[in-house]
Design a protein around this motif. Structure first.
Motif, PDB file in Angstrom:
ATOM      1  N   ARG A 192       8.229 -32.954  36.951  1.00  0.00           N
ATOM      2  CA  ARG A 192       6.920 -32.300  37.020  1.00  0.00           C
ATOM      3  C   ARG A 192       6.160 -32.654  38.297  1.00  0.00           C
ATOM      4  O   ARG A 192       5.195 -31.976  38.648  1.00  0.00           O
ATOM      5  CB  ARG A 192       6.087 -32.705  35.805  1.00  0.00           C
ATOM      6  N   ASP A 193       6.604 -33.712  38.969  1.00  0.00           N
ATOM      7  CA  ASP A 193       5.906 -34.163  40.164  1.00  0.00           C
ATOM      8  C   ASP A 193       6.542 -33.676  41.455  1.00  0.00           C
ATOM      9  O   ASP A 193       6.033 -33.968  42.542  1.00  0.00           O
ATOM     10  CB  ASP A 193       5.819 -35.694  40.165  1.00  0.00           C
ATOM     11  N   VAL A 194       7.647 -32.935  41.380  1.00  0.00           N
ATOM     12  CA  VAL A 194       8.252 -32.370  42.588  1.00  0.00           C
ATOM     13  C   VAL A 194       8.101 -30.854  42.630  1.00  0.00           C
ATOM     14  O   VAL A 194       8.507 -30.214  43.597  1.00  0.00           O
ATOM     15  CB  VAL A 194       9.747 -32.741  42.705  1.00  0.00           C
ATOM     16  N   VAL A 195       7.541 -30.271  41.567  1.00  0.00           N
ATOM     17  CA  VAL A 195       7.277 -28.833  41.512  1.00  0.00           C
ATOM     18  C   VAL A 195       5.793 -28.609  41.736  1.00  0.00           C
ATOM     19  O   VAL A 195       4.958 -29.289  41.124  1.00  0.00           O
ATOM     20  CB  VAL A 195       7.711 -28.258  40.143  1.00  0.00           C
ATOM     21  N   ALA A 196       5.454 -27.677  42.613  1.00  0.00           N
ATOM     22  CA  ALA A 196       4.049 -27.490  42.976  1.00  0.00           C
ATOM     23  C   ALA A 196       3.195 -27.129  41.766  1.00  0.00           C
ATOM     24  O   ALA A 196       2.110 -27.686  41.573  1.00  0.00           O
ATOM     25  CB  ALA A 196       3.937 -26.419  44.061  1.00  0.00           C
ATOM     26  N   PHE A 197       3.664 -26.207  40.956  1.00  0.00           N
ATOM     27  CA  PHE A 197       2.904 -25.763  39.784  1.00  0.00           C
ATOM     28  C   PHE A 197       3.809 -25.838  38.549  1.00  0.00           C
ATOM     29  O   PHE A 197       4.369 -24.835  38.116  1.00  0.00           O
ATOM     30  CB  PHE A 197       2.381 -24.335  39.987  1.00  0.00           C
ATOM     31  N   PRO A 198       3.984 -27.026  37.986  1.00  0.00           N
ATOM     32  CA  PRO A 198       4.928 -27.199  36.879  1.00  0.00           C
ATOM     33  C   PRO A 198       4.439 -26.568  35.585  1.00  0.00           C
ATOM     34  O   PRO A 198       3.259 -26.579  35.263  1.00  0.00           O
ATOM     35  CB  PRO A 198       5.022 -28.726  36.744  1.00  0.00           C
ATOM     36  N   ARG A 199       5.379 -26.002  34.832  1.00  0.00           N
ATOM     37  CA  ARG A 199       5.114 -25.447  33.511  1.00  0.00           C
ATOM     38  C   ARG A 199       6.048 -26.117  32.511  1.00  0.00           C
ATOM     39  O   ARG A 199       7.261 -26.161  32.722  1.00  0.00           O
ATOM     40  CB  ARG A 199       5.379 -23.930  33.469  1.00  0.00           C
ATOM     41  N   TRP A 200       5.496 -26.651  31.443  1.00  0.00           N
ATOM     42  CA  TRP A 200       6.296 -27.178  30.347  1.00  0.00           C
ATOM     43  C   TRP A 200       5.565 -26.913  29.057  1.00  0.00           C
ATOM     44  O   TRP A 200       4.447 -26.391  29.070  1.00  0.00           O
ATOM     45  CB  TRP A 200       6.625 -28.648  30.568  1.00  0.00           C
ATOM     46  N   VAL A 201       6.178 -27.210  27.941  1.00  0.00           N
ATOM     47  CA  VAL A 201       5.641 -26.836  26.646  1.00  0.00           C
ATOM     48  C   VAL A 201       4.186 -27.278  26.498  1.00  0.00           C
ATOM     49  O   VAL A 201       3.861 -28.447  26.660  1.00  0.00           O
ATOM     50  CB  VAL A 201       6.514 -27.392  25.491  1.00  0.00           C
ATOM     51  N   GLY A 202       3.319 -26.303  26.263  1.00  0.00           N
ATOM     52  CA  GLY A 202       1.897 -26.574  26.093  1.00  0.00           C
ATOM     53  C   GLY A 202       1.097 -26.682  27.362  1.00  0.00           C
ATOM     54  O   GLY A 202      -0.131 -26.835  27.318  1.00  0.00           O
ATOM     55  N   ARG A 203       1.748 -26.602  28.526  1.00  0.00           N
ATOM     56  CA  ARG A 203       1.034 -26.810  29.792  1.00  0.00           C
ATOM     57  C   ARG A 203       1.393 -25.740  30.826  1.00  0.00           C
ATOM     58  O   ARG A 203       2.565 -25.563  31.172  1.00  0.00           O
ATOM     59  CB  ARG A 203       1.370 -28.186  30.372  1.00  0.00           C
ATOM     60  N   CYS A 204       0.379 -25.047  31.280  1.00  0.00           N
ATOM     61  CA  CYS A 204       0.491 -24.091  32.388  1.00  0.00           C
ATOM     62  C   CYS A 204      -0.887 -24.022  33.005  1.00  0.00           C
ATOM     63  O   CYS A 204      -1.705 -23.178  32.649  1.00  0.00           O
ATOM     64  CB  CYS A 204       0.974 -22.732  31.897  1.00  0.00           C
ATOM     65  N   GLU A 205      -1.178 -24.958  33.922  1.00  0.00           N
ATOM     66  CA  GLU A 205      -2.561 -25.194  34.361  1.00  0.00           C
ATOM     67  C   GLU A 205      -3.168 -24.057  35.184  1.00  0.00           C
ATOM     68  O   GLU A 205      -4.332 -23.770  35.101  1.00  0.00           O
ATOM     69  CB  GLU A 205      -2.631 -26.501  35.149  1.00  0.00           C
ATOM     70  N   CYS A 206      -2.380 -23.472  36.051  1.00  0.00           N
ATOM     71  CA  CYS A 206      -2.947 -22.418  36.910  1.00  0.00           C
ATOM     72  C   CYS A 206      -1.815 -21.541  37.463  1.00  0.00           C
ATOM     73  O   CYS A 206      -0.650 -21.860  37.321  1.00  0.00           O
ATOM     74  CB  CYS A 206      -3.750 -23.032  38.071  1.00  0.00           C
TER      75      CYS A 206
END
Length: 493
Positions: free
Chosen positions: A479-493
């Protein structure tokens, strides 16, 4: 800002204050990395960048300017006549142009240590931190290395669809595509009842989990193809190794009956990437950042040193990686457990498959913590329908019809990095495999046509690109090497 270079300052903290320009158009514009690499004085240079920090004194002010192209910043002296020569080079400023403002007091990014967990809540600002900008440059360099490698090897780069009619892996962990078409649209299907799903494409379609099936179609035209494209998986895995949206590097090559041909491509590719990194400016900065992180946060849970990270690259660049069969791997694990040389939460057995702890042990002991390990010939029941059955049985007596001509590539700490196989190119055998896996008639008629209308022996592989960036950078969480990470329950922007 127009300036004269004569002293230099190293920069380690981060605080974006203002977009900064040192620049009338009549002078040469240079980036900070190039400026700092010069060991001689330079007059009349233009530098664009961001103010990382500002230090005021009575008669002079020092401004650290960075542009994201190096971890370091250059120090600008606003009144140079009174500056103390503490660094090797500085910018003697003659003109300043402020290009943008910043609310420094309320900026979520402050010049102090901020946890990865917190930074994941502000992914739109996180790339401004020099260490994260370095990860962007690492990703760019690896893509450039891949492009050069595949071009030299005669592969054709292709673009495969993101919206598909089938689940490639057959695992059912897919995102279904729907639309919010206007009510008055004539193209919008009219549901018979409120519970009926409205499909934009008339039948259910999905976000792809792999480009492999479409790559096979393209390979039948030009022999060897590759792609780097997004993939999606609705898997509720909340681990440092999983994302819901991720990039997959995939390749297919025709006219091969030997799995070694496919493994050779993977090995040569990673050797090329690691060799390029070892000799690059980006690689040098990754090692420097790792050293700085260890010295500044000695109590951090991440114990990977710069020496360890360089050893990873060297192990990749060495080539000639060990290759063992799945049956042999299980035997090694069972022997280690029986001899009390290893303790596993899950007992290793041929039927249950390799768990992450098993893969980690194999990478550590077979690869000696230095290089990746190929594990081949997994039980067919554990693998998708498209893999070709093995043509030779193991000395352990395992039925050859129960294993597939396939491999997983395991790396120390991260475990599985890539997987590949020979594909079942015979039409009747493919149909039987699809029936056995329960995927026949699942929108894959077109895939069967590839065999019906002329096919040749072929194989390919897929590699988790974001995991590769994790491994090369030493970052412990994908999650820290992807600019905009998406995982279960999280999609910030």
């Amino acid at each position: 800002m127009r300036a004269c270079l004569w002293r230099r300052c190293n920069f380690r903290s981060h605080k974006s204050l203002r977009l900064f320009s040192i620049s009338p158009a009549s002078h040469d514009r240079v980036d900070v990395a190039r400026l700092l690499s010069q060991q001689t004085e330079a007059d009349g240079v233009d530098v664009n960048g961001w103010v990382r920090s500002l230090r005021r004194q009575k008669k002079v002010a020092f401004v650290a300017i960075g542009d994201g192209l190096t971890l370091e910043s250059v120090q600008a002296v606003l009144k140079p006549e009174d500056a103390a020569p503490k660094q090797s080079h500085e910018l003697q400023v003659t003109q300043v142009a402020i290009l943008g403002a910043n609310d420094a007091e309320h900026n979520p990014l402050q010049p102090k240590y901020q946890t990865p967990e917190y930074l994941r809540t502000i992914p739109h600002l996180r790339p401004r931190i020099p260490a994260n900008a370095l990860l962007l440059r690492l990703r760019s360099q690896v893509i450039a290395s891949l492009t050069h490698f595949f071009s030299q090897q005669g592969f054709v780069q292709t673009h495969t669809p993101i919206i598909t009619s089938s689940d490639c892996e057959g695992a059912g962990e897919v995102f279904t595509v729907s639309s919010n078409a206007a009510k008055e649209s004539e193209q919008r299907p009219k549901p018979k009842d409120a519970a009926q799903v409205e499909h934009f494409f008339r039948t259910p379609k999905y976000l792809t989990v792999s480009a492999q099936l479409h790559l096979e179609a393209l390979a039948q035209a030009v022999d060897k193809v590759w792609t780097l494209s997004p993939s999606f998986r609705a898997e509720r895995s909340d681990t440092p190794r999983h994302l819901s949206e991720f990039y997959m590097l995939e390749a297919e090559l025709c006219f091969t009956n030997d799995l070694s041909d496919v493994m050779a491509v993977v090995e040569k590719m990673l050797v090329a990437i690691a060799s390029d990194l070892l000799s690059s400016h980006t690689g040098a900065e990754l090692l420097k950042a790792r050293e700085a992180s260890q010295s500044e946060h000695s109590d951090a849970t991440d114990s990977l040193t710069a020496t360890d990270l360089k050893a990873r690259w060297t192990g990749l660049a060495s080539g000639a990686w060990p290759r063992i069969t799945y049956a042999h791997a299980i035997t090694l694990l069972q022997t280690a457990a029986a001899d009390s040389k290893a303790t596993f939460a899950f007992e290793p057995s041929y039927e249950t498959g390799l768990q992450a702890e098993h893969e980690r042990w194999l990478a550590a002991h077979v690869g000696e913590e230095k290089c990746p390990v190929f594990v081949t010939d997994y039980p067919a029941v554990q693998k998708p329908f498209y893999m070709s059955p093995s043509s030779a049985s193991e000395s352990s007596g395992v039925d050859e019809q129960n294993t597939a001509v396939c491999f997983d590539l395991l790396v120390p700490e991260l475990c599985e990095l890539a997987g590949g196989s020979l594909r079942e190119h015979r039409g009747d055998d493919l149909r039987k495999a699809m029936e056995a896996k329960g995927v026949e008639g699942s929108g894959l008629e077109w895939y069967q046509d590839l065999r019906k209308y002329g096919s040749v022996p072929h194989g390919g592989f897929g590699l988790g690109f974001d995991r590769l960036i994790c491994y090369l950078s030493g970052v412990g969480n994908v999650r820290d090497v992807v600019a905009f990470p998406r995982w279960v329950g999280r999609c910030e922007c």
